[in-house]
Design a protein around this motif. Structure first.
Motif, PDB file in Angstrom:
ATOM      1  N   ALA A  88       0.840  -1.211   0.000  1.00 29.79           N
ATOM      2  CA  ALA A  88       0.000   0.000   0.000  1.00 29.79           C
ATOM      3  C   ALA A  88       0.873   1.258   0.000  1.00 29.79           C
ATOM      4  O   ALA A  88       0.584   2.219  -0.726  1.00 29.79           O
ATOM      5  CB  ALA A  88      -0.930  -0.003   1.208  1.00 29.79           C
ATOM      6  N   THR A  89       1.943   1.237   0.784  1.00 30.05           N
ATOM      7  CA  THR A  89       2.846   2.390   0.828  1.00 30.05           C
ATOM      8  C   THR A  89       3.545   2.573  -0.505  1.00 30.05           C
ATOM      9  O   THR A  89       3.644   3.691  -1.016  1.00 30.05           O
ATOM     10  CB  THR A  89       3.886   2.216   1.958  1.00 30.05           C
ATOM     11  OG1 THR A  89       3.194   2.150   3.209  1.00 30.05           O
ATOM     12  CG2 THR A  89       4.883   3.355   1.986  1.00 30.05           C
ATOM     13  N   LYS A  90       4.028   1.468  -1.080  1.00 29.37           N
ATOM     14  CA  LYS A  90       4.681   1.560  -2.388  1.00 29.37           C
ATOM     15  C   LYS A  90       3.720   2.117  -3.437  1.00 29.37           C
ATOM     16  O   LYS A  90       4.106   2.979  -4.227  1.00 29.37           O
ATOM     17  CB  LYS A  90       5.205   0.193  -2.832  1.00 29.37           C
ATOM     18  CG  LYS A  90       6.499  -0.186  -2.177  1.00 29.37           C
ATOM     19  CD  LYS A  90       7.167  -1.337  -2.902  1.00 29.37           C
ATOM     20  CE  LYS A  90       6.810  -2.630  -2.244  1.00 29.37           C
ATOM     21  NZ  LYS A  90       7.560  -3.771  -2.771  1.00 29.37           N
ATOM     22  N   LYS A  91       2.484   1.640  -3.408  1.00 29.84           N
ATOM     23  CA  LYS A  91       1.497   2.116  -4.374  1.00 29.84           C
ATOM     24  C   LYS A  91       1.259   3.609  -4.191  1.00 29.84           C
ATOM     25  O   LYS A  91       1.184   4.362  -5.167  1.00 29.84           O
ATOM     26  CB  LYS A  91       0.184   1.338  -4.219  1.00 29.84           C
ATOM     27  CG  LYS A  91      -0.851   1.712  -5.241  1.00 29.84           C
ATOM     28  CD  LYS A  91      -2.103   0.878  -5.123  1.00 29.84           C
ATOM     29  CE  LYS A  91      -3.110   1.327  -6.177  1.00 29.84           C
ATOM     30  NZ  LYS A  91      -4.361   0.622  -6.088  1.00 29.84           N
ATOM     31  N   ASN A  92       1.154   4.057  -2.946  1.00 25.65           N
ATOM     32  CA  ASN A  92       0.958   5.475  -2.644  1.00 25.65           C
ATOM     33  C   ASN A  92       2.136   6.301  -3.169  1.00 25.65           C
ATOM     34  O   ASN A  92       1.939   7.334  -3.815  1.00 25.65           O
ATOM     35  CB  ASN A  92       0.793   5.662  -1.134  1.00 25.65           C
ATOM     36  CG  ASN A  92       0.554   7.101  -0.736  1.00 25.65           C
ATOM     37  OD1 ASN A  92       0.315   7.992  -1.552  1.00 25.65           O
ATOM     38  ND2 ASN A  92       0.618   7.353   0.552  1.00 25.65           N
ATOM     39  N   LEU A  93       3.352   5.858  -2.902  1.00 33.05           N
ATOM     40  CA  LEU A  93       4.539   6.582  -3.346  1.00 33.05           C
ATOM     41  C   LEU A  93       4.623   6.633  -4.872  1.00 33.05           C
ATOM     42  O   LEU A  93       4.920   7.684  -5.446  1.00 33.05           O
ATOM     43  CB  LEU A  93       5.804   5.946  -2.763  1.00 33.05           C
ATOM     44  CG  LEU A  93       5.981   6.087  -1.253  1.00 33.05           C
ATOM     45  CD1 LEU A  93       7.123   5.196  -0.766  1.00 33.05           C
ATOM     46  CD2 LEU A  93       6.212   7.536  -0.858  1.00 33.05           C
ATOM     47  N   VAL A  94       4.355   5.513  -5.514  1.00 38.00           N
ATOM     48  CA  VAL A  94       4.409   5.472  -6.980  1.00 38.00           C
ATOM     49  C   VAL A  94       3.336   6.375  -7.582  1.00 38.00           C
ATOM     50  O   VAL A  94       3.588   7.103  -8.552  1.00 38.00           O
ATOM     51  CB  VAL A  94       4.294   4.018  -7.499  1.00 38.00           C
ATOM     52  CG1 VAL A  94       4.058   3.976  -8.994  1.00 38.00           C
ATOM     53  CG2 VAL A  94       5.542   3.232  -7.132  1.00 38.00           C
ATOM     54  N   ARG A  98       2.067   9.068  -6.243  1.00 40.37           N
ATOM     55  CA  ARG A  98       2.532  10.449  -6.045  1.00 40.37           C
ATOM     56  C   ARG A  98       3.630  10.804  -7.045  1.00 40.37           C
ATOM     57  O   ARG A  98       3.646  11.896  -7.602  1.00 40.37           O
ATOM     58  CB  ARG A  98       3.044  10.635  -4.615  1.00 40.37           C
ATOM     59  CG  ARG A  98       1.936  10.676  -3.584  1.00 40.37           C
ATOM     60  CD  ARG A  98       2.523  10.620  -2.177  1.00 40.37           C
ATOM     61  NE  ARG A  98       1.498  10.649  -1.159  1.00 40.37           N
ATOM     62  CZ  ARG A  98       1.117  11.741  -0.513  1.00 40.37           C
ATOM     63  NH1 ARG A  98       1.688  12.895  -0.770  1.00 40.37           N
ATOM     64  NH2 ARG A  98       0.171  11.685   0.400  1.00 40.37           N
ATOM     65  N   LEU A  99       4.552   9.881  -7.255  1.00 35.80           N
ATOM     66  CA  LEU A  99       5.638  10.138  -8.198  1.00 35.80           C
ATOM     67  C   LEU A  99       5.135  10.216  -9.639  1.00 35.80           C
ATOM     68  O   LEU A  99       5.650  11.017 -10.432  1.00 35.80           O
ATOM     69  CB  LEU A  99       6.731   9.081  -8.051  1.00 35.80           C
ATOM     70  CG  LEU A  99       7.549   9.208  -6.773  1.00 35.80           C
ATOM     71  CD1 LEU A  99       8.455   7.991  -6.590  1.00 35.80           C
ATOM     72  CD2 LEU A  99       8.361  10.490  -6.761  1.00 35.80           C
ATOM     73  N   ASN A 100       4.140   9.426  -9.975  1.00 43.30           N
ATOM     74  CA  ASN A 100       3.539   9.529 -11.303  1.00 43.30           C
ATOM     75  C   ASN A 100       2.919  10.905 -11.501  1.00 43.30           C
ATOM     76  O   ASN A 100       3.013  11.498 -12.582  1.00 43.30           O
ATOM     77  CB  ASN A 100       2.480   8.441 -11.521  1.00 43.30           C
ATOM     78  CG  ASN A 100       3.099   7.082 -11.735  1.00 43.30           C
ATOM     79  OD1 ASN A 100       4.264   6.959 -12.106  1.00 43.30           O
ATOM     80  ND2 ASN A 100       2.329   6.036 -11.487  1.00 43.30           N
ATOM     81  N   ARG A 101       2.288  11.420 -10.442  1.00 40.91           N
ATOM     82  CA  ARG A 101       1.699  12.754 -10.492  1.00 40.91           C
ATOM     83  C   ARG A 101       2.789  13.809 -10.695  1.00 40.91           C
ATOM     84  O   ARG A 101       2.648  14.724 -11.505  1.00 40.91           O
ATOM     85  CB  ARG A 101       0.908  13.017  -9.209  1.00 40.91           C
ATOM     86  CG  ARG A 101      -0.058  14.159  -9.310  1.00 40.91           C
ATOM     87  CD  ARG A 101      -0.971  14.262  -8.088  1.00 40.91           C
ATOM     88  NE  ARG A 101      -1.642  13.012  -7.773  1.00 40.91           N
ATOM     89  CZ  ARG A 101      -1.682  12.451  -6.571  1.00 40.91           C
ATOM     90  NH1 ARG A 101      -1.106  13.033  -5.547  1.00 40.91           N
ATOM     91  NH2 ARG A 101      -2.316  11.316  -6.373  1.00 40.91           N
ATOM     92  N   VAL A 102       3.897  13.666  -9.966  1.00 36.90           N
ATOM     93  CA  VAL A 102       5.019  14.598 -10.114  1.00 36.90           C
ATOM     94  C   VAL A 102       5.569  14.530 -11.533  1.00 36.90           C
ATOM     95  O   VAL A 102       5.856  15.560 -12.156  1.00 36.90           O
ATOM     96  CB  VAL A 102       6.128  14.291  -9.077  1.00 36.90           C
ATOM     97  CG1 VAL A 102       7.410  15.057  -9.389  1.00 36.90           C
ATOM     98  CG2 VAL A 102       5.646  14.610  -7.669  1.00 36.90           C
ATOM     99  N   LEU A 137       6.957  16.686  -4.477  1.00 37.14           N
ATOM    100  CA  LEU A 137       8.140  15.839  -4.307  1.00 37.14           C
ATOM    101  C   LEU A 137       8.603  15.844  -2.856  1.00 37.14           C
ATOM    102  O   LEU A 137       9.005  14.799  -2.317  1.00 37.14           O
ATOM    103  CB  LEU A 137       9.255  16.321  -5.238  1.00 37.14           C
ATOM    104  CG  LEU A 137      10.362  15.346  -5.571  1.00 37.14           C
ATOM    105  CD1 LEU A 137       9.847  13.999  -6.034  1.00 37.14           C
ATOM    106  CD2 LEU A 137      11.277  15.949  -6.612  1.00 37.14           C
ATOM    107  N   ASN A 138       8.499  16.986  -2.193  1.00 41.84           N
ATOM    108  CA  ASN A 138       8.830  17.046  -0.765  1.00 41.84           C
ATOM    109  C   ASN A 138       7.905  16.156   0.055  1.00 41.84           C
ATOM    110  O   ASN A 138       8.331  15.553   1.041  1.00 41.84           O
ATOM    111  CB  ASN A 138       8.764  18.489  -0.255  1.00 41.84           C
ATOM    112  CG  ASN A 138       9.955  19.314  -0.688  1.00 41.84           C
ATOM    113  OD1 ASN A 138      10.997  18.793  -1.040  1.00 41.84           O
ATOM    114  ND2 ASN A 138       9.782  20.629  -0.676  1.00 41.84           N
ATOM    115  N   SER A 139       6.654  16.054  -0.344  1.00 44.87           N
ATOM    116  CA  SER A 139       5.711  15.175   0.366  1.00 44.87           C
ATOM    117  C   SER A 139       6.136  13.720   0.256  1.00 44.87           C
ATOM    118  O   SER A 139       6.033  12.964   1.227  1.00 44.87           O
ATOM    119  CB  SER A 139       4.294  15.344  -0.203  1.00 44.87           C
ATOM    120  OG  SER A 139       3.798  16.616   0.109  1.00 44.87           O
TER     121      SER A 139
END
Length: 106
Positions: free
Chosen positions: A22-28, A30-34, A65-67
């Motif tokens: 779940a954390t990996k999915k959240n990070l990915v 967010r990074l896709n959005r960035v 990205l800071n988030s």
């Protein structure tokens, strides 16, 4: 089980994070959005959009990205740092201070 398997955070030569799916999915996500924001900024520059508008988008992208960095730091503190301190490895404190200094330069 050898010593490498016992250390979830790993030694210097085999360090890996151990985030939940779940954390990996959240990070990915967010990074896709960035990544999309970066492409958008590039497009704004190509279209000669007003500089202040581009700077606003850059600021929003840096914030996003800071988030991601904050989430990673939180997970690192709650897992690897705690584990290594409990194991008596105080070198992690210096590593953590260096990491925080890098983040604060931005």
């Amino acid at each position: 089980m050898d010593e490498m398997e016992l250390h979830a955070c790993g030694t210097l030569s085999d360090r890996k994070s151990h985030h939940s799916e779940a954390t990996k999915k959240n990070l990915v996500t967010r990074l896709n959005r960035v990544e999309g924001q970066i492409r958008g900024i590039k497009g704004l520059i190509e279209k000669d959009v007003y500089c202040d508008d581009i700077i606003t988008q850059i600021s929003a992208t840096q914030s996003a990205l800071n988030s991601v960095a904050k989430l990673l730091l939180e997970g690192h503190l709650k897992s690897c740092v705690v584990e290594r301190i409990q194991e008596g490895d105080e070198e992690i404190v210096d590593e953590l201070l260096t990491t925080i200094q890098r983040l604060m330069k931005k």
